[in-house]
Design a protein around this motif. Structure first.
Motif: not given
Length: 334
Positions: A265-272, A293-295
């Motif tokens: 239900g949660r998302c973090v995107v990480v890039h350089e 609808y899931h976030l």
């Protein structure tokens, strides 16, 4: 094996299996490559199969396209990813479109290796992360491994693929995984399970992501060096993050991403790479479209700065465990 040794092993295995596999680029022959990935290949296979090229990236890639169209499987090295720009027209207008333009009569089975990212104090022209440019081009496959086992399996798959593959190699991972706090490995590859690389031939699917770390609190979408930085942030914050190592940026394994985000239900995107129009923007958009609808919290992005590469502030520019951990906290507390 270190990642360098794993990549060399992939080249060795494929050259031994198929006489049509050739390796060339700047300093890859006698010298063995600036990072020594191709060391010993010219001595083993001869100067007709592993050879040096002039400092002419457009010529290197252009020659590879012609060789691939007529039956060879060239592997070329762009010495640093920053140097691909002179070859951009050959990559984008020729290699990526050849199959479509010829109605399948010709393909471009070429692999373009590029060391990418910072960490060696190389400054603006030796440290860029241009992956988003390649993922935008229809007809290219774009790959970035985070560990030796995947590096070998993915490189063999790339070499055996009939499509052109951009194979990006994070320089900070060549000799060991980094935590982002210091310019030193967290642990030597020799003491990590991901260094247990099989000696022979094996492949890793180009379209598949991997669950690097299972978790339930949030999903982290990342690749390359940032896989290890994200793992360090999870350990330091105590947040039960599920880290998805994308490995193949395009084609993308959206099924694995979707399943993880719907679970957490949660998302973090990480890039350089820089933030604006970075690959993370596309990831956030795709998650939003499929998992809205899931976030339970806004999607977070942790990236490099929107500036020219800051040589003097290199380690502040990189997303480190502090910045990544702060994003984890914002996501779980929202």
């Amino acid at each position: 094996m270190t990642m360098i040794q794993a990549l060399r092993s992939a080249l060795d295995v494929t050259m031994a299996r198929d006489d049509n596999v050739v390796v060339f680029g700047e300093d890859v022959g006698y010298f063995g490559g600036v990072f020594r990935v191709t060391e010993g290949l010219q001595q083993k296979y001869g100067k007709s199969r592993c050879f040096d090229a002039p400092i002419n990236e457009g010529g290197i890639v252009g020659a590879a396209i012609g060789m691939g169209a007529y039956g060879l499987r060239p592997i070329v090295e762009i010495q640093f990813a920053d140097y691909f720009y002179p070859a951009a027209d050959q990559i984008i207008s020729e290699a990526a479109r050849l199959r479509f333009r010829s109605a399948g009569d010709f393909t471009a089975p070429i692999t373009i290796r590029m060391p990418c990212g910072g960490g060696i104090y190389g400054g603006q022209t030796h440290s860029q992360s241009p992956e988003a440019i390649f993922t935008h081009v229809c007809g290219l496959r774009t790959v970035m491994p985070s560990n030796p086992i995947d590096a070998k399996g993915l490189l063999i798959s790339a070499i055996e693929c009939d499509d052109p593959v951009i194979f990006l190699e994070p320089k900070r991972l060549y000799n060991g995984p980094f935590d982002g706090h210091h310019d030193r490995p967290v642990v030597p590859w020799s003491k990590h399970e991901l260094c247990n690389v099989p000696e022979g031939h094996y492949t890793t699917p180009l379209e598949s992501a991997a669950v690097f770390r299972s978790g339930a609190a949030l999903t982290v979408l990342t690749y390359g060096t940032m896989v290890w930085v994200s793992a360090c942030a999870a350990a330091e914050t105590g947040i039960d993050a599920e880290i998805i190592d994308l490995r193949s940026l395009w084609p993308l394994d959206i099924q694995t991403i979707e399943a993880s985000v719907k679970k957490t239900g949660r998302c973090v995107v990480v890039h350089e790479a820089t933030r604006t129009c970075g690959f993370g923007a596309e990831l956030a958009s795709m998650v939003q479209e499929r998992c809205f609808y899931h976030l339970e919290a806004p999607i977070e992005r942790v990236t490099g700065w929107d500036t020219p590469y800051p040589h003097a502030q290199e380690w502040a520019y990189f997303p480190g465990p502090e910045r990544v951990g702060a994003a984890f906290k914002r996501a779980v507390e929202a």
